[in-house]
Design a protein around this motif. Sequence first.
Motif, PDB file in Angstrom:
ATOM      1  N   TRP A  95      52.459  46.005  35.665  1.00 44.09           N
ATOM      2  CA  TRP A  95      52.609  45.501  34.303  1.00 44.09           C
ATOM      3  C   TRP A  95      53.309  46.572  33.466  1.00 44.09           C
ATOM      4  CZ3 TRP A  95      48.531  44.838  37.459  1.00 44.09           C
ATOM      5  CH2 TRP A  95      48.024  43.542  37.655  1.00 44.09           C
ATOM      6  N   ARG A 115      45.109  28.841  30.010  1.00 47.89           N
ATOM      7  CA  ARG A 115      44.801  30.260  29.767  1.00 47.89           C
ATOM      8  C   ARG A 115      43.761  30.762  30.754  1.00 47.89           C
ATOM      9  NH1 ARG A 115      44.964  28.506  24.354  1.00 47.89           N
ATOM     10  NH2 ARG A 115      42.678  28.440  24.273  1.00 47.89           N
ATOM     11  N   ASP A 160      42.571  37.899  36.060  1.00 45.81           N
ATOM     12  CA  ASP A 160      42.496  39.364  36.118  1.00 45.81           C
ATOM     13  C   ASP A 160      42.105  39.714  37.551  1.00 45.81           C
ATOM     14  OD1 ASP A 160      41.836  42.050  36.111  1.00 45.81           O
ATOM     15  OD2 ASP A 160      40.659  41.974  34.264  1.00 45.81           O
ATOM     16  N   ARG A 169      46.759  38.512  34.683  1.00 42.04           N
ATOM     17  CA  ARG A 169      46.569  39.270  33.449  1.00 42.04           C
ATOM     18  C   ARG A 169      46.473  40.755  33.760  1.00 42.04           C
ATOM     19  NH1 ARG A 169      42.331  35.663  32.586  1.00 42.04           N
ATOM     20  NH2 ARG A 169      40.849  37.390  32.569  1.00 42.04           N
ATOM     21  N   PRO A 219      51.109  38.792  30.893  1.00 44.79           N
ATOM     22  CA  PRO A 219      50.819  38.520  32.310  1.00 44.79           C
ATOM     23  C   PRO A 219      52.082  38.593  33.160  1.00 44.79           C
ATOM     24  CG  PRO A 219      50.906  36.463  31.093  1.00 44.79           C
ATOM     25  CD  PRO A 219      51.059  37.556  30.068  1.00 44.79           C
ATOM     26  N   ALA A 241      44.930  32.006  34.223  1.00 45.45           N
ATOM     27  CA  ALA A 241      45.533  33.339  34.366  1.00 45.45           C
ATOM     28  C   ALA A 241      44.435  34.306  34.800  1.00 45.45           C
ATOM     29  CB  ALA A 241      46.154  33.785  33.044  1.00 45.45           C
TER      30      ALA A 241
END
Length: 398
Positions: free
Chosen positions: A177, A129, A134, A152, A182, A132
């Motif tokens: 997105w 996790r 940003d 993300r 994600p 991932a």
Amino acid sequence: MSKRSAFHLPLSHLLGAAVLALACGQAAGARAEAVVVASSAPGYAQGQLVGDGQALRLPDGANATLLFANGRLLRLRGPYDGVPDDMASRVMSDRNMSARAGPGDDRFMQGDLGAARALGNPLDSALERSLAIDPTVSGVQCVKAGSPPWLRRPAEPGLDRLLLQDKAGGEGAAVSWTNDGPVPWPRTLPLADGVDIGALRPDGTPVGTLHVRMVEATGGAALAVRMASAGCTGQVGAAMATLRDATVPLDLFLAADRLSGSAGRLSGDDTGGTAYRPGEDIRLLVQTDRDAHLYCYLRNARAQLIPIFPAGAAMSARVAGNVPFSLSGDRMPLRAGDGPADLEVRCIAASRNLDGEMPGRAAAFRPLSEDAAGQLDRAVSRLRETEVASAQLILKVR
């Protein structure tokens, strides 16, 4: 002298029993790097790398839990000044001697030293996790070699499209997105160790820069150590929070704010406690190893119990974990009295809000009734399914 206790029996038993799992030590010649899983000691942040041979200095009452690359989990309690892997080796040697002495010798269970194999699946899942990214959050970000990361959705509301651009080569790729899940890293934008990737809004406004570090595609504790060594402290810290919550009880450090050196030694007198001159300002340093709700009381020279934190009903009791802060100034205007006295400060940290259960919550800096100390003890003893840690500190006015 400070004292602490943690009402967290299942995890306390886990850490005590973990001493028995120390048999798998570091391989000969292996680097003994470790990651900080949890710490109530100033100067040691969650996710921080502790290098091979690096010494740790923990003040009295502070704890630090370390994860080694081979999966060992070592918990140290201050006062401590030494190299953690040397301590682990000594614990192993002493545990072998203890085993030969027969059952019932639990001296190392009482010593707040533990070592165990790291939890496999929970730690692996937490690390995945954390990998991932940003792309709008600037800083060092780790990527597994051969495994392009997931991206993300940015936390900024309405930002659902970005341009990612290699700042050295100029190559770029758009990402978008359509929901909160994600999206994969764009195949047209290759990654390499040390590359800087800029994130730009559709109008070309920069919003962040990633400094990418490639790490070997391993898992578990070895991956955590590699990520910390590469400088990806934020990602590792987020993963360590999962391991901390599964294995380490809530911890609270309380000291007089007279620390010197990187990890600190407390000044005091030879009778225990910290000494002040009459009329001298009193400053206290507090740190929890995770976000918590904090309540502090002072027992004055007349044995009256006085709430000193939070400073009034309007102030939140919530404190950020792993961040030392000083109870001083307007928040806690404490000053040593005019004559000799022994004062006591007691702080209680809890995993949830206890505003409705702690005596004097709305009466900061005012003496409570004679039964207040009993009320406080009863309130703490009645808590169920709540992590609680407490610490006491003696202050001497001489």
